[in-house]
Design a protein around this motif. Sequence first.
Motif, PDB file in Angstrom:
ATOM      1  N   ILE B 297      51.870  41.494  38.777  1.00 33.02           N
ATOM      2  CA  ILE B 297      51.789  41.911  37.376  1.00 33.02           C
ATOM      3  C   ILE B 297      52.199  43.371  37.201  1.00 33.02           C
ATOM      4  O   ILE B 297      52.935  43.729  36.282  1.00 33.02           O
ATOM      5  CB  ILE B 297      50.349  41.725  36.854  1.00 33.02           C
ATOM      6  N   LYS B 298      51.722  44.247  38.114  1.00 35.53           N
ATOM      7  CA  LYS B 298      52.027  45.665  37.931  1.00 35.53           C
ATOM      8  C   LYS B 298      53.516  45.935  38.114  1.00 35.53           C
ATOM      9  O   LYS B 298      54.103  46.736  37.392  1.00 35.53           O
ATOM     10  CB  LYS B 298      51.202  46.507  38.909  1.00 35.53           C
ATOM     11  N   ARG B 299      54.135  45.252  39.075  1.00 34.69           N
ATOM     12  CA  ARG B 299      55.585  45.412  39.237  1.00 34.69           C
ATOM     13  C   ARG B 299      56.318  44.856  38.023  1.00 34.69           C
ATOM     14  O   ARG B 299      57.311  45.408  37.558  1.00 34.69           O
ATOM     15  CB  ARG B 299      56.064  44.706  40.501  1.00 34.69           C
ATOM     16  N   CYS B 347      43.934  45.793  30.664  1.00 31.82           N
ATOM     17  CA  CYS B 347      43.517  44.438  31.038  1.00 31.82           C
ATOM     18  C   CYS B 347      43.495  44.296  32.556  1.00 31.82           C
ATOM     19  O   CYS B 347      42.612  43.630  33.101  1.00 31.82           O
ATOM     20  CB  CYS B 347      44.458  43.415  30.430  1.00 31.82           C
ATOM     21  N   VAL B 348      44.470  44.913  33.240  1.00 28.48           N
ATOM     22  CA  VAL B 348      44.449  44.865  34.707  1.00 28.48           C
ATOM     23  C   VAL B 348      43.174  45.539  35.222  1.00 28.48           C
ATOM     24  O   VAL B 348      42.513  45.038  36.131  1.00 28.48           O
ATOM     25  CB  VAL B 348      45.712  45.547  35.282  1.00 28.48           C
ATOM     26  N   CYS B 349      42.815  46.680  34.599  1.00 27.54           N
ATOM     27  CA  CYS B 349      41.569  47.362  34.986  1.00 27.54           C
ATOM     28  C   CYS B 349      40.377  46.452  34.759  1.00 27.54           C
ATOM     29  O   CYS B 349      39.483  46.344  35.600  1.00 27.54           O
ATOM     30  CB  CYS B 349      41.357  48.620  34.157  1.00 27.54           C
ATOM     31  N   ALA B 350      40.362  45.788  33.598  1.00 27.49           N
ATOM     32  CA  ALA B 350      39.197  44.976  33.253  1.00 27.49           C
ATOM     33  C   ALA B 350      39.097  43.758  34.158  1.00 27.49           C
ATOM     34  O   ALA B 350      38.003  43.251  34.406  1.00 27.49           O
ATOM     35  CB  ALA B 350      39.288  44.542  31.794  1.00 27.49           C
ATOM     36  N   ALA B 351      40.233  43.265  34.637  1.00 29.08           N
ATOM     37  CA  ALA B 351      40.210  42.076  35.480  1.00 29.08           C
ATOM     38  C   ALA B 351      39.943  42.414  36.941  1.00 29.08           C
ATOM     39  O   ALA B 351      39.734  41.527  37.752  1.00 29.08           O
ATOM     40  CB  ALA B 351      41.533  41.324  35.362  1.00 29.08           C
ATOM     41  N   SER B 352      39.941  43.705  37.271  1.00 30.73           N
ATOM     42  CA  SER B 352      39.743  44.092  38.664  1.00 30.73           C
ATOM     43  C   SER B 352      38.269  44.307  38.928  1.00 30.73           C
ATOM     44  O   SER B 352      37.519  44.680  38.040  1.00 30.73           O
ATOM     45  CB  SER B 352      40.490  45.389  38.955  1.00 30.73           C
ATOM     46  N   GLU B 353      37.917  44.087  40.169  1.00 28.11           N
ATOM     47  CA  GLU B 353      36.521  44.318  40.503  1.00 28.11           C
ATOM     48  C   GLU B 353      36.367  44.847  41.901  1.00 28.11           C
ATOM     49  O   GLU B 353      37.124  44.494  42.798  1.00 28.11           O
ATOM     50  CB  GLU B 353      35.714  43.033  40.340  1.00 28.11           C
ATOM     51  N   ASN B 354      35.388  45.713  42.066  1.00 26.79           N
ATOM     52  CA  ASN B 354      35.045  46.263  43.366  1.00 26.79           C
ATOM     53  C   ASN B 354      36.250  46.855  44.070  1.00 26.79           C
ATOM     54  O   ASN B 354      36.451  46.668  45.258  1.00 26.79           O
ATOM     55  CB  ASN B 354      34.416  45.187  44.259  1.00 26.79           C
ATOM     56  N   GLY B 355      37.058  47.537  43.315  1.00 24.58           N
ATOM     57  CA  GLY B 355      38.159  48.253  43.925  1.00 24.58           C
ATOM     58  C   GLY B 355      39.352  47.391  44.246  1.00 24.58           C
ATOM     59  O   GLY B 355      40.393  47.909  44.590  1.00 24.58           O
ATOM     60  N   ARG B 356      39.229  46.090  44.134  1.00 21.40           N
ATOM     61  CA  ARG B 356      40.404  45.260  44.378  1.00 21.40           C
ATOM     62  C   ARG B 356      41.032  44.944  43.038  1.00 21.40           C
ATOM     63  O   ARG B 356      40.385  44.373  42.163  1.00 21.40           O
ATOM     64  CB  ARG B 356      40.009  43.974  45.088  1.00 21.40           C
ATOM     65  N   GLU B 357      42.283  45.361  42.870  1.00 20.88           N
ATOM     66  CA  GLU B 357      42.933  45.138  41.596  1.00 20.88           C
ATOM     67  C   GLU B 357      43.478  43.722  41.532  1.00 20.88           C
ATOM     68  O   GLU B 357      43.986  43.202  42.516  1.00 20.88           O
ATOM     69  CB  GLU B 357      44.080  46.131  41.413  1.00 20.88           C
ATOM     70  N   ALA B 358      43.359  43.122  40.353  1.00 20.11           N
ATOM     71  CA  ALA B 358      43.953  41.803  40.146  1.00 20.11           C
ATOM     72  C   ALA B 358      45.428  42.011  39.836  1.00 20.11           C
ATOM     73  O   ALA B 358      45.797  42.264  38.704  1.00 20.11           O
ATOM     74  CB  ALA B 358      43.255  41.089  39.004  1.00 20.11           C
ATOM     75  N   HIS B 360      48.141  40.040  41.311  1.00 17.40           N
ATOM     76  CA  HIS B 360      49.014  38.881  41.424  1.00 17.40           C
ATOM     77  C   HIS B 360      48.866  37.987  40.201  1.00 17.40           C
ATOM     78  O   HIS B 360      47.779  37.900  39.624  1.00 17.40           O
ATOM     79  CB  HIS B 360      48.660  38.099  42.688  1.00 17.40           C
ATOM     80  N   VAL B 361      49.949  37.352  39.814  1.00 18.84           N
ATOM     81  CA  VAL B 361      49.878  36.453  38.671  1.00 18.84           C
ATOM     82  C   VAL B 361      48.843  35.367  38.925  1.00 18.84           C
ATOM     83  O   VAL B 361      48.122  34.943  38.014  1.00 18.84           O
ATOM     84  CB  VAL B 361      51.274  35.835  38.408  1.00 18.84           C
ATOM     85  N   GLU B 362      48.726  34.943  40.188  1.00 17.92           N
ATOM     86  CA  GLU B 362      47.770  33.877  40.509  1.00 17.92           C
ATOM     87  C   GLU B 362      46.330  34.303  40.201  1.00 17.92           C
ATOM     88  O   GLU B 362      45.484  33.474  39.932  1.00 17.92           O
ATOM     89  CB  GLU B 362      47.891  33.497  41.992  1.00 17.92           C
ATOM     90  N   ASP B 363      46.058  35.631  40.266  1.00 16.47           N
ATOM     91  CA  ASP B 363      44.720  36.105  39.938  1.00 16.47           C
ATOM     92  C   ASP B 363      44.354  35.802  38.493  1.00 16.47           C
ATOM     93  O   ASP B 363      43.185  35.772  38.128  1.00 16.47           O
ATOM     94  CB  ASP B 363      44.621  37.615  40.162  1.00 16.47           C
ATOM     95  N   TYR B 364      45.364  35.629  37.680  1.00 14.49           N
ATOM     96  CA  TYR B 364      45.124  35.453  36.249  1.00 14.49           C
ATOM     97  C   TYR B 364      45.180  33.987  35.834  1.00 14.49           C
ATOM     98  O   TYR B 364      45.068  33.680  34.657  1.00 14.49           O
ATOM     99  CB  TYR B 364      46.164  36.238  35.449  1.00 14.49           C
ATOM    100  N   ARG B 365      45.389  33.100  36.813  1.00 22.60           N
ATOM    101  CA  ARG B 365      45.497  31.679  36.451  1.00 22.60           C
ATOM    102  C   ARG B 365      44.175  31.207  35.849  1.00 22.60           C
ATOM    103  O   ARG B 365      43.118  31.378  36.449  1.00 22.60           O
ATOM    104  CB  ARG B 365      45.843  30.840  37.669  1.00 22.60           C
ATOM    105  N   GLY B 366      44.260  30.674  34.632  1.00 25.17           N
ATOM    106  CA  GLY B 366      43.064  30.151  34.000  1.00 25.17           C
ATOM    107  C   GLY B 366      42.121  31.211  33.492  1.00 25.17           C
ATOM    108  O   GLY B 366      40.947  30.931  33.264  1.00 25.17           O
ATOM    109  N   LEU B 367      42.609  32.432  33.318  1.00 25.06           N
ATOM    110  CA  LEU B 367      41.739  33.501  32.814  1.00 25.06           C
ATOM    111  C   LEU B 367      41.149  33.137  31.460  1.00 25.06           C
ATOM    112  O   LEU B 367      40.001  33.460  31.154  1.00 25.06           O
ATOM    113  CB  LEU B 367      42.539  34.800  32.708  1.00 25.06           C
ATOM    114  N   ALA B 368      41.927  32.419  30.661  1.00 25.50           N
ATOM    115  CA  ALA B 368      41.485  32.082  29.309  1.00 25.50           C
ATOM    116  C   ALA B 368      40.240  31.199  29.321  1.00 25.50           C
ATOM    117  O   ALA B 368      39.497  31.164  28.343  1.00 25.50           O
ATOM    118  CB  ALA B 368      42.611  31.384  28.560  1.00 25.50           C
TER     119      ALA B 368
END
Lengths: 228, 490
Positions: B297-299, B347-358, B360-368
């Motif tokens: 996502i970041k790239r 949104c990337v910040c909000a989806a990240s946790e414990n220092g591991r950033e979300a 990859h697109v796969e990290d967001y699969r089914g976020l809704a």
Amino acid sequence: MTSVFYISSGIAVLATLLVVTRTNIVHALLFLIVSLLAVAVDLFVLGAQLAAALEVIIYAGAIMVLFIFVIMMMNLGKAEQEANRHRRSPAWLAAGVLSAVLLAELIYVMVANPGPPVGPGNDPREVAKLLYGPYVLAVELASLLLLSGLVGAYHLGRPEQSRAGTARRLDGSPADSSSGSARPTGLGRAERKTQLGAVVAESSGHDSAAIGGSNAGSGPVPTQEEPS
Amino acid sequence: MMTRDLLALGPMLITAGGAVVLLLALAVCRSHAFASAWSVLVLAAALAAIPMTWPGAPASGDLLNLLAIDSWALAFWGIIFGSALVVCLLGFEYFRPLAVQAEEFYVLVLLSATGAAVLAAADHFATVFLGLELLSVSLFALAAYRRDQAISIEAGIKYLVLAGTSSALLLFGLALLYFHTASLRLSGLAGPLLAGHPDTIALYAGIALVLVAMGFKLGLAPMHVWTPDVYQGSPAPVSALVGSVSKAGAMAFMVRLAGVTLTGTPGVRNGVFYGLLVLAIASMFTGNLLALRQPNIKRLLAYSSIAHMGYCLLAVLPMAAGAALDRQAVFYYMLAHAVSILGAFGCVCAASENGREAQHVEDYRGLAWRRPVLAGVFSLMLLSLAGIPLTAGFLGKFYVLASGVRNALWLPAVCLVINSGIGLFYYLRVLGTLYQREEAESPDQFATSTAPSALLQPSPQLLLTHLTLAALVVLLIYFGLMPALASLPM
């Protein structure tokens, strides 16, 4: 005067090429000094005597000393020496010859009659008036630039820190004053020591050489110090 | 220096002074919450000071030499300080769970905002260089801020080396320009270009080198190579800072430069025009084509920002005519881009946790299905980047396209339309992933992906991030419906 300019320009280019191709860092520094001196001669011949003097005092003088201090602190010289023991590179000779040419030029310029033209802006008083008059904002901005470089270097060059609240062990302020976060505060001394051990193990596992601070060369030495 | 000058400099003095005071305060007592609150306060004060100095003070002699604090600069200061404020808000909860000492982050953000502000108001080669360096030096330290991660340090080193190279090119270009015009003022360039001086090679070479340096800062196509690496390696709030503050400052200066160098009789186009044209078209295609199959996502956002800067150049191209409408189009585009990119990285910040950033697109699969509100916000930001109506991104793109069409710049305008179509593909690809149901029951799914469901649980600790995102959504819709700011006189 024109030939003096071109000879010293050539020396500057040659010395700079040698800077970036040397593998021995001390030799590279030697050539860097020659390059800076050659640029100073160029400036002198062009009539910018004040700039030439500043080039010698600030770059070849102060900044090079800092470079040498950093190399001494990182102990790179010894490792390089070991690596290069088998081949005798005549770096000192090359740098000496180039500097001798510069010296000859300087003597020629001093003896020559008439000397180089004196351009405007060579009175330090005039320059100071400009700096603190119309350009005061630029001076302030330059100070901010130095400040940001300083803060960045401080952050990147600090010794590796621990996961928990002992991050400030080398700052002389072991008390964790950070806000209500998950970091535990008030660890006992023994506990802190075990954590430090873990940090040392961890930091040696990390790619800590890339951080480039004083920690890089000296390994885990700084982390063994305890705050008094 | 007169009181009037100090008043005109007010917003910049506030941020610079705020950074110094913060540094002094940190020497006495370290507190992440204080550092964050103080920098937010300082930036809010700087923002509040902008309307007071509007529409720019008629500066006296000393200032006139170095900075042009006109309505153009003040408008961009609004973008810069507002973006930095959002970055500080996002940074608080991003750095809180990390072991990194976070207080210097705010000092560096304040300093980089000051640098971008100087660049936006620069009217003298000395301030151009100082502003650019202040911005670069702060940004490279910020990019490497998470020193516990090798990728962050890599981003910092890449940025440092390439920014150093571009600064060297800039200095060389400025020296050539001084050689030709004997003036360090930006406005001194216009005369020799207009006069059709016979020996213009040095002049054009100087302008080209300056354009390359600015193109590096903006991430325009041939100089774009650092962008994805730095966006990916930096902490997410820093990526947001690079995408908003640094781009806004550099674009403001680019417009000033274009306004001076594109002068001439209308219809007759000089080499600068064609250089910018090539940069614009190359950036659009490079950014969009490279983003098509990008799984990170970041790239992806980095490539998208390359394309966006290419779109924005379409409104810079007709700057010779000096039409206020084109300047307003650039301003509105940068405003919309800043809001969207800040929201996306938020949104990337909000989806990240414990220092591991979300990442990859796969990290967001089914976020809704897990965090519907966050997915909705992310969708809005992506739609704004894609330029869908009712968002700020649409109006920005509309103004830019209108500016291109009005000035009969058909080739880049057609390229913009084609690239909007290409861009829609990858924004919609991410959008589709957000709303896909997870087939989490199959066991090999868990084996391959790193348990994204555990990663994206809503967390009560991200209150500030969520509030910031809500404010950004309000701004996004507001700028998409009420383009009042686009008609600021500038």
